[in-house]
Design a protein around this motif. Structure first.
Motif, PDB file in Angstrom:
ATOM      1  N   UNK A  60       6.733  10.988  15.548  1.00  0.00           N
ATOM      2  CA  UNK A  60       7.615  11.714  16.461  1.00  0.00           C
ATOM      3  C   UNK A  60       8.976  11.928  15.791  1.00  0.00           C
ATOM      4  N   UNK A  61       9.761  12.853  16.321  1.00  0.00           N
ATOM      5  CA  UNK A  61      11.073  13.137  15.739  1.00  0.00           C
ATOM      6  C   UNK A  61      11.976  11.911  15.779  1.00  0.00           C
ATOM      7  N   UNK A  62      11.927  11.159  16.867  1.00  0.00           N
ATOM      8  CA  UNK A  62      12.826   9.997  16.960  1.00  0.00           C
ATOM      9  C   UNK A  62      12.376   8.898  15.991  1.00  0.00           C
ATOM     10  N   UNK A  63      11.070   8.726  15.827  1.00  0.00           N
ATOM     11  CA  UNK A  63      10.590   7.757  14.834  1.00  0.00           C
ATOM     12  C   UNK A  63      10.975   8.203  13.433  1.00  0.00           C
ATOM     13  N   UNK A  64      10.863   9.514  13.167  1.00  0.00           N
ATOM     14  CA  UNK A  64      11.209  10.044  11.841  1.00  0.00           C
ATOM     15  C   UNK A  64      12.680   9.774  11.527  1.00  0.00           C
ATOM     16  N   UNK A  65      13.555   9.962  12.508  1.00  0.00           N
ATOM     17  CA  UNK A  65      14.988   9.707  12.315  1.00  0.00           C
ATOM     18  C   UNK A  65      15.219   8.237  12.006  1.00  0.00           C
ATOM     19  N   UNK A  66      14.513   7.409  12.736  1.00  0.00           N
ATOM     20  CA  UNK A  66      14.638   5.970  12.562  1.00  0.00           C
ATOM     21  C   UNK A  66      14.096   5.517  11.195  1.00  0.00           C
ATOM     22  N   UNK A  67      12.944   6.008  10.812  1.00  0.00           N
ATOM     23  CA  UNK A  67      12.357   5.638   9.517  1.00  0.00           C
ATOM     24  C   UNK A  67      13.232   6.146   8.369  1.00  0.00           C
ATOM     25  N   UNK A  68      13.824   7.342   8.551  1.00  0.00           N
ATOM     26  CA  UNK A  68      14.701   7.905   7.515  1.00  0.00           C
ATOM     27  C   UNK A  68      15.911   6.996   7.312  1.00  0.00           C
ATOM     28  N   UNK A  69      16.425   6.433   8.412  1.00  0.00           N
ATOM     29  CA  UNK A  69      17.577   5.520   8.310  1.00  0.00           C
ATOM     30  C   UNK A  69      17.169   4.263   7.538  1.00  0.00           C
ATOM     31  N   UNK A  70      15.951   3.797   7.785  1.00  0.00           N
ATOM     32  CA  UNK A  70      15.440   2.616   7.065  1.00  0.00           C
ATOM     33  C   UNK A  70      15.326   2.917   5.572  1.00  0.00           C
ATOM     34  N   UNK A  71      14.839   4.097   5.238  1.00  0.00           N
ATOM     35  CA  UNK A  71      14.683   4.485   3.827  1.00  0.00           C
ATOM     36  C   UNK A  71      16.053   4.638   3.167  1.00  0.00           C
ATOM     37  N   UNK A  72      16.987   5.277   3.859  1.00  0.00           N
ATOM     38  CA  UNK A  72      18.336   5.463   3.311  1.00  0.00           C
ATOM     39  C   UNK A  72      18.999   4.110   3.039  1.00  0.00           C
ATOM     40  N   UNK A  73      18.707   3.139   3.892  1.00  0.00           N
ATOM     41  CA  UNK A  73      19.310   1.806   3.732  1.00  0.00           C
ATOM     42  C   UNK A  73      18.614   0.988   2.644  1.00  0.00           C
ATOM     43  N   UNK A  74      17.599   1.576   1.984  1.00  0.00           N
ATOM     44  CA  UNK A  74      16.964   0.887   0.863  1.00  0.00           C
ATOM     45  C   UNK A  74      15.507   0.533   1.082  1.00  0.00           C
ATOM     46  N   UNK A  75      14.964   0.821   2.265  1.00  0.00           N
ATOM     47  CA  UNK A  75      13.556   0.545   2.575  1.00  0.00           C
ATOM     48  C   UNK A  75      13.135  -0.867   2.206  1.00  0.00           C
ATOM     49  N   UNK A  76      13.972  -1.827   2.540  1.00  0.00           N
ATOM     50  CA  UNK A  76      13.669  -3.222   2.202  1.00  0.00           C
ATOM     51  C   UNK A  76      12.489  -3.715   3.027  1.00  0.00           C
ATOM     52  N   UNK A  77      11.805  -4.736   2.478  1.00  0.00           N
ATOM     53  CA  UNK A  77      10.631  -5.275   3.185  1.00  0.00           C
ATOM     54  C   UNK A  77      11.048  -6.175   4.335  1.00  0.00           C
ATOM     55  N   UNK A  78      12.323  -6.424   4.461  1.00  0.00           N
ATOM     56  CA  UNK A  78      12.996  -7.028   5.621  1.00  0.00           C
ATOM     57  C   UNK A  78      14.320  -7.627   5.195  1.00  0.00           C
ATOM     58  N   UNK A  90       0.821  -1.211   0.000  1.00  0.00           N
ATOM     59  CA  UNK A  90       0.000   0.000   0.000  1.00  0.00           C
ATOM     60  C   UNK A  90       0.857   1.263   0.000  1.00  0.00           C
ATOM     61  N   UNK A  91       1.902   1.252   0.810  1.00  0.00           N
ATOM     62  CA  UNK A  91       2.791   2.421   0.909  1.00  0.00           C
ATOM     63  C   UNK A  91       3.554   2.632  -0.390  1.00  0.00           C
ATOM     64  N   UNK A  92       4.022   1.512  -0.956  1.00  0.00           N
ATOM     65  CA  UNK A  92       4.771   1.591  -2.214  1.00  0.00           C
ATOM     66  C   UNK A  92       3.870   2.069  -3.349  1.00  0.00           C
ATOM     67  N   UNK A  93       2.637   1.512  -3.400  1.00  0.00           N
ATOM     68  CA  UNK A  93       1.708   1.865  -4.469  1.00  0.00           C
ATOM     69  C   UNK A  93       1.365   3.349  -4.435  1.00  0.00           C
ATOM     70  N   UNK A  94       1.310   3.915  -3.237  1.00  0.00           N
ATOM     71  CA  UNK A  94       0.986   5.335  -3.098  1.00  0.00           C
ATOM     72  C   UNK A  94       2.222   6.211  -3.292  1.00  0.00           C
ATOM     73  N   UNK A  95       3.351   5.559  -3.565  1.00  0.00           N
ATOM     74  CA  UNK A  95       4.612   6.268  -3.798  1.00  0.00           C
ATOM     75  C   UNK A  95       5.003   7.165  -2.621  1.00  0.00           C
ATOM     76  N   UNK A  96       4.895   6.620  -1.432  1.00  0.00           N
ATOM     77  CA  UNK A  96       5.176   7.402  -0.226  1.00  0.00           C
ATOM     78  C   UNK A  96       6.625   7.290   0.229  1.00  0.00           C
ATOM     79  N   UNK A  97       7.409   6.451  -0.477  1.00  0.00           N
ATOM     80  CA  UNK A  97       8.823   6.317  -0.136  1.00  0.00           C
ATOM     81  C   UNK A  97       9.659   6.762  -1.327  1.00  0.00           C
ATOM     82  N   UNK A  98      10.418   7.838  -1.152  1.00  0.00           N
ATOM     83  CA  UNK A  98      11.323   8.289  -2.215  1.00  0.00           C
ATOM     84  C   UNK A  98      12.732   8.328  -1.631  1.00  0.00           C
ATOM     85  N   UNK A  99      13.091   9.463  -1.034  1.00  0.00           N
ATOM     86  CA  UNK A  99      14.374   9.559  -0.341  1.00  0.00           C
ATOM     87  C   UNK A  99      14.096   9.913   1.115  1.00  0.00           C
TER      88      UNK A  99
END
Ligand code: HEC
Length: 131
Positions: A113-131, A73-82
């Motif tokens: 939250x800011x700490x979640x945002x930092x954490x999610x940004x790290x996940x996206x930078x690392x490639x946003x893999x599905x696991x 759903x997130x990918x289809x909505x194009x919510x992950x870029x950089x």
């Protein structure tokens, strides 16, 4: 003599302080979470509105039973870029969005939250893999 000793002590304490702060690890990179961890946070922070039948279902749906459906759903909505530009983070942190029903842009609540945002940004930078 007394002065010299005092200065030496001062130097010692100061030097120790510098050494300790060097060990403090304040410049460490944020730990990169797995998608499973991001999904768990997403369920609690976003799932109340972004759920089937919820007020924000038209944008993306957090399926509380399926991390895979949620990812699709997130990918289809194009919510992950950089890390800096992903709507998932920018909007989730209280950014602007265009309502699915049309009309003027709206300000999203700051559910991320800011700490979640930092954490999610790290996940996206690392490639946003599905696991
Ligand atoms: C209190 C309800 C609520 C919560 C909780 C919520 N949102 Fe939303 N969100 C909305 C609404 C309402 C919309 C717009 C829905 C529409 O236009 O149909 C929206 C839209 C969005 C959009 C679409 C932006 C666009 O450009 O189309 C994104 C991305 C988004 N939210 C991210 C998040 C994230 C990430 C979270 C959790 C951290 C979250 N939201 C939690 C209410 C919520």
């Amino acid at each position: 003599m007394y002065l010299a000793t005092y200065a030496q002590r001062l130097l010692c304490v100061f030097g120790l302080g510098m050494m300790l702060s060097a060990c403090g690890g304040t410049t460490e990179e944020p730990a990169t979470p797995t998608y499973t961890e991001v999904y768990a946070q997403m369920k609690s922070a976003c799932g109340s509105c972004h759920a089937t039948g919820g007020v924000a279902a038209k944008k993306f749906v957090v399926d509380s039973a399926s991390s895979a459906n949620t990812y699709t759903s997130i990918k289809a909505a194009n919510l992950i870029t950089t890390a800096d530009a992903s709507p998932l983070i920018v909007v989730g942190k209280g950014g602007m969005y265009t309502p699915a029903a049309g009309g003027a842009m709206m300000t999203h609540p700051k559910n991320l939250t800011d700490s979640m945002a930092t954490s999610w940004a790290a996940w996206i930078t690392a490639g946003a893999a599905q696991n």
